[in-house]
Design a protein around this motif. Sequence first.
Motif, PDB file in Angstrom:
ATOM      1  N   VAL A 134      -3.839   9.047  -3.789  1.00 17.54           N
ATOM      2  CA  VAL A 134      -2.991   8.032  -3.153  1.00 17.54           C
ATOM      3  C   VAL A 134      -3.017   6.799  -4.047  1.00 17.54           C
ATOM      4  CG1 VAL A 134      -2.677   6.568  -1.134  1.00 17.54           C
ATOM      5  CG2 VAL A 134      -3.488   8.918  -0.858  1.00 17.54           C
ATOM      6  N   PHE A 168       2.305   3.812  -2.028  1.00 21.85           N
ATOM      7  CA  PHE A 168       2.852   2.805  -1.105  1.00 21.85           C
ATOM      8  C   PHE A 168       2.811   1.443  -1.773  1.00 21.85           C
ATOM      9  CE2 PHE A 168      -1.674   3.155  -0.113  1.00 21.85           C
ATOM     10  CZ  PHE A 168      -2.093   1.835  -0.043  1.00 21.85           C
ATOM     11  N   TYR A 169       3.585   0.523  -1.213  1.00 19.48           N
ATOM     12  CA  TYR A 169       3.654  -0.837  -1.754  1.00 19.48           C
ATOM     13  C   TYR A 169       2.923  -1.782  -0.821  1.00 19.48           C
ATOM     14  CZ  TYR A 169       7.374   1.232  -4.493  1.00 19.48           C
ATOM     15  OH  TYR A 169       8.082   2.037  -5.325  1.00 19.48           O
ATOM     16  N   ALA A 182     -10.739  -1.070  -0.017  1.00 19.20           N
ATOM     17  CA  ALA A 182     -11.006  -0.434   1.273  1.00 19.20           C
ATOM     18  C   ALA A 182     -11.038   1.079   1.152  1.00 19.20           C
ATOM     19  CB  ALA A 182      -9.949  -0.853   2.285  1.00 19.20           C
ATOM     20  N   GLY A 183     -10.475   1.607   0.034  1.00 17.26           N
ATOM     21  CA  GLY A 183     -10.439   3.065  -0.116  1.00 17.26           C
ATOM     22  C   GLY A 183      -9.165   3.659   0.441  1.00 17.26           C
ATOM     23  N   LEU A 184      -8.256   2.781   0.898  1.00 19.72           N
ATOM     24  CA  LEU A 184      -6.981   3.285   1.414  1.00 19.72           C
ATOM     25  C   LEU A 184      -6.231   4.003   0.291  1.00 19.72           C
ATOM     26  CD1 LEU A 184      -5.215   3.235   3.977  1.00 19.72           C
ATOM     27  CD2 LEU A 184      -4.124   1.180   3.077  1.00 19.72           C
ATOM     28  N   GLN A 186      -6.608   5.473  -3.784  1.00 20.69           N
ATOM     29  CA  GLN A 186      -7.637   5.832  -4.763  1.00 20.69           C
ATOM     30  C   GLN A 186      -7.358   5.226  -6.138  1.00 20.69           C
ATOM     31  OE1 GLN A 186      -6.755   9.368  -3.090  1.00 20.69           O
ATOM     32  NE2 GLN A 186      -7.931   8.392  -1.455  1.00 20.69           N
TER      33      GLN A 186
ATOM     34  N   ASP B  64       7.820   4.210   6.210  1.00 22.13           N
ATOM     35  CA  ASP B  64       6.707   4.681   5.387  1.00 22.13           C
ATOM     36  C   ASP B  64       6.004   3.520   4.683  1.00 22.13           C
ATOM     37  OD1 ASP B  64       4.949   6.444   4.352  1.00 22.13           O
ATOM     38  OD2 ASP B  64       6.205   7.080   2.681  1.00 22.13           O
ATOM     39  N   VAL B  66       2.881   2.119   4.399  1.00 30.45           N
ATOM     40  CA  VAL B  66       1.483   2.413   4.714  1.00 30.45           C
ATOM     41  C   VAL B  66       0.645   1.141   4.805  1.00 30.45           C
ATOM     42  CG1 VAL B  66      -0.600   3.535   3.903  1.00 30.45           C
ATOM     43  CG2 VAL B  66       1.589   4.658   3.654  1.00 30.45           C
ATOM     44  N   TRP B  67       0.876   0.255   3.831  1.00 32.78           N
ATOM     45  CA  TRP B  67       0.051  -0.954   3.794  1.00 32.78           C
ATOM     46  C   TRP B  67       0.227  -1.786   5.047  1.00 32.78           C
ATOM     47  CZ3 TRP B  67      -4.136  -2.741   1.967  1.00 32.78           C
ATOM     48  CH2 TRP B  67      -4.432  -4.104   2.128  1.00 32.78           C
ATOM     49  N   TYR B  70      -1.546  -0.202   7.822  1.00 32.24           N
ATOM     50  CA  TYR B  70      -2.983  -0.454   7.672  1.00 32.24           C
ATOM     51  C   TYR B  70      -3.339  -1.849   8.183  1.00 32.24           C
ATOM     52  CZ  TYR B  70      -7.486  -1.198   5.325  1.00 32.24           C
ATOM     53  OH  TYR B  70      -8.782  -1.485   5.053  1.00 32.24           O
ATOM     54  N   GLU B  71      -2.495  -2.820   7.815  1.00 33.06           N
ATOM     55  CA  GLU B  71      -2.761  -4.198   8.273  1.00 33.06           C
ATOM     56  C   GLU B  71      -2.679  -4.292   9.797  1.00 33.06           C
ATOM     57  OE1 GLU B  71      -1.723  -7.383   4.843  1.00 33.06           O
ATOM     58  OE2 GLU B  71      -0.014  -6.552   5.906  1.00 33.06           O
ATOM     59  N   TYR B 101      -2.487   9.607   8.736  1.00 30.90           N
ATOM     60  CA  TYR B 101      -1.455   8.826   8.061  1.00 30.90           C
ATOM     61  C   TYR B 101      -2.127   7.591   7.471  1.00 30.90           C
ATOM     62  CZ  TYR B 101       2.693   6.054   7.177  1.00 30.90           C
ATOM     63  OH  TYR B 101       3.628   5.292   6.562  1.00 30.90           O
ATOM     64  N   VAL B 102      -2.887   6.908   8.303  1.00 30.57           N
ATOM     65  CA  VAL B 102      -3.674   5.773   7.835  1.00 30.57           C
ATOM     66  C   VAL B 102      -4.803   5.577   8.844  1.00 30.57           C
ATOM     67  CG1 VAL B 102      -2.380   3.965   9.051  1.00 30.57           C
ATOM     68  CG2 VAL B 102      -3.499   3.419   6.893  1.00 30.57           C
ATOM     69  N   PRO B 106     -10.630   4.124   5.698  1.00 35.01           N
ATOM     70  CA  PRO B 106      -9.985   5.071   4.781  1.00 35.01           C
ATOM     71  C   PRO B 106     -10.990   5.898   3.981  1.00 35.01           C
ATOM     72  CG  PRO B 106      -9.549   2.805   4.122  1.00 35.01           C
ATOM     73  CD  PRO B 106     -10.257   2.737   5.419  1.00 35.01           C
ATOM     74  N   LYS B 107     -12.186   5.361   3.780  1.00 37.19           N
ATOM     75  CA  LYS B 107     -13.141   6.163   3.007  1.00 37.19           C
ATOM     76  C   LYS B 107     -13.585   7.387   3.804  1.00 37.19           C
ATOM     77  CE  LYS B 107     -14.733   2.456   0.101  1.00 37.19           C
ATOM     78  NZ  LYS B 107     -15.529   1.226   0.153  1.00 37.19           N
ATOM     79  N   PRO B 110      -9.600   9.657   4.660  1.00 37.48           N
ATOM     80  CA  PRO B 110      -8.608   9.333   3.633  1.00 37.48           C
ATOM     81  C   PRO B 110      -7.204   9.727   4.102  1.00 37.48           C
ATOM     82  CG  PRO B 110     -10.397  10.668   2.748  1.00 37.48           C
ATOM     83  CD  PRO B 110     -10.528  10.698   4.219  1.00 37.48           C
ATOM     84  N   MET B 111      -6.237   9.061   3.535  1.00 35.04           N
ATOM     85  CA  MET B 111      -4.859   9.383   3.885  1.00 35.04           C
ATOM     86  C   MET B 111      -4.593  10.849   3.590  1.00 35.04           C
ATOM     87  SD  MET B 111      -2.934   6.058   2.438  1.00 35.04           S
ATOM     88  CE  MET B 111      -1.312   6.699   2.538  1.00 35.04           C
ATOM     89  N   LEU B 112      -3.766  11.461   4.413  1.00 34.59           N
ATOM     90  CA  LEU B 112      -3.304  12.841   4.253  1.00 34.59           C
ATOM     91  C   LEU B 112      -4.407  13.872   4.462  1.00 34.59           C
ATOM     92  CD1 LEU B 112      -1.131  12.325   1.057  1.00 34.59           C
ATOM     93  CD2 LEU B 112      -0.395  12.246   3.440  1.00 34.59           C
TER      94      LEU B 112
END
Lengths: 283, 482
Positions: A134, A168-169, A182-184, A186, B64, B66-67, B70-71, B101-102, B106-107, B110-112
């Motif tokens: 990711v 993602f942005y 955060a590891g969101l 990689q 989509d 993601v960020w 996440y926020e 998805y999120v 995340p560690k 993880p996503m996906l």
Amino acid sequence: MRLRMRWLVLCWALLMAANTWAAQAPTPIRIGLTPVFLDDQTAFVNTWRVYLESRLKRPVVFVQRASYREITDLMRSGKLDFAWLCGYPYVRNKQFINLLAVPVYRGKPVYHSYLIVPASDRQTRSIADLRGKVFAFSDPDSNSGYLAPAHDLYLLQERPNTFFSKTFYTWSHRKVVEAVAAGLAQGGAVDGYIWDMLALQHPELTAQTRVVSESAEFGFPPFVAGKAVAPADTAALRKALIAMTQDEEGQKLLRNLHLDGFVAGDDHLFDGIIRMMRAIADK
Amino acid sequence: MFRDLSFRYKIPLRGSVLVVFTALVVTASLMFRAYDDLKRDVLLNSASMGRVLAHTITPTIVHDDVWRAYEIINSPFQATPDANLNQAEEILVLDARQQVYVSTHPKQYPMLSDPARVSPDLARLQQAIVDYRGTEPKSIELAGSDKFYMVTPIISDGVALGSLVMGYSRSMFLPRFYDIARRAIIMTLLVLAVLLPMNWYWAWRMAAPLTQLARCMGRVGQTLPDDLECNLYESRDEIGQVGMAFKRMMGELKDRENLEKQMFFSERLAAVGRLAAGIAHEINNPLGGMLNAISTFKKHDNADPQTAKTISLLERGLLQIKDIIAALLVEAKFQSHPLTVQDLEDTRTLVLPDAHRKAAKLAWENDILDTLPLPSTLVRQILINLLLNAIQAVKPQGRVHCHIYRDSDSLTLLIENDGKHIATEQLAYLFEPFASGREGGHGLGLWVTYQIVQQLKGEIAVQSQPGETRFIVTLPLVEQTA
């Protein structure tokens, strides 16, 4: 009847007064700011605005937006006079905007794009090792945060959409660092200048990331002027920016930005970005 | 053990057990309720937060972004950790294929990735999510898991995009529950601190009359305690009633005891009387013979002086015996005339010289105005005996009081003196012959008096205490038949 007359007269008088005041106040210059620097420092931005107002002898309005695209659109539609943009949108919109000044960072008007991974990742040596991971970009219009890593992949005959499992942005360089920390994500691509600044101001954040590689030099995100802006105004702002090294207040502001100053700059500084843009567009 | 305990401890102990038990049950139920409310609050809270987050996150999933997503899911974590105790531990957004998805961690997720690979609990959770068809937040508790989950479907225009999963630790209630419990326990202890002493005080007061009654009853046996000694609790409640009944019973017991004493007393006197009469009769006959012989002998007058002297000595002795026998053999002299006022006044005149000799004061109070159907000789003898005894008993300058009065069916003679009182142990034998403690007199005066009173079917009573001795003779006013 007489009362209504009086009302009309009074309203007219007020209108005239307002017009007169408006005519006397000089029109403010509007400067767009983007996340090419740590734009969340509201107090600093305010101080800088007051500084420029005192140098230009006219009101200055800073317009902050979350993405480069919004600022670029405002520039193109003439709603902004100037902007501090990334080199990539500058070269893409050259027909609408002119180079105003280029910041000098560590003695040169250039910066790098950093490829970062979480600090726990000790294996990754280059972007090629991040296949199927990711990945976080900052902004699709960013040079360091998108174009540079995308070009690296182009050289590997890859495209971000297929090379990575997900991209993602974050719409800001700082948040790319946060996402990777955060590891969101990689991996992420970030403005080297911003990462350096964060390393000074928030070392606990950057400590959670590791810089894998630095890109080649690119022209530092420049100040640009709309083509429609009066040459006198352009010259005045350029002069004010370049002159910031001359006085104490300006030096203090520059220290805060960790910049050495501003130079008029050369368009060739951005040739590298143009090459990358063309290479990807040709594909 | 407990059965033998005094009510003084039994009642308060039982009360205390009740109070403590009630306090514990009430506290426990309140705490249980508080725990329930707490949990419901947390669930409601988390459901509403789930709704808000799911609503906010929907456009970011559609775009989509993601960020941004996440926020958004991280926003509840921005508050200081202790400010929000209802804080979810982790939030996951699962896509329609149940993949991450999120997430806020995340560690860990993880996503996906497939959350089922992180923990088997989440695999079961995935199944529960697939089975759930609703649109509202739903809390899912997995047996054996230390977490529970609030799952909110993320729906855009009727299409399920995924679900928002908020994981809570089951132990998250504990700090707040402990806080509630601590306060509840403090309150309970305060209430107990008030109720227990109150309970002891009331119970003690309730037991006090009982224990007093029991103590008093315990004394019954050898003696009958006085009312004063018992100091029984007076009221109309059950203990009061028992106390009253006990008092009544004591009264009756005492009356019976007195009666028995009196019966014993009069029976003994009667026996003594019969014995005395028997002996007197047996003696009377030879005595009469001997006296006759002496009389005959004296008529002939031929004795030498020595013999005459001896005879005379014998005669005096025999006459003395006769007197004593006559006194022992008290017999009503029926030929006596009815009692008149004059008879009584004569008696006074008779004893006055004795009183004067002692310089004693005789207070005379005679309320009788008419003739009474009583044998005058016997009544006078009673009166003279008692008055002379009284005068004898007083010290010089002493006082003797005689009051004679009648009511519809009896005559009462009341003789008081302020001389030396009669000791209690003496009273029992007072009316027996030769029982007199005093020197002089043959000791038959009271015996005779008693016999006369008995024959007249009357009663004689003695009350004696220091400074006052009182004889009361009551004679019924009925026509003497025999």
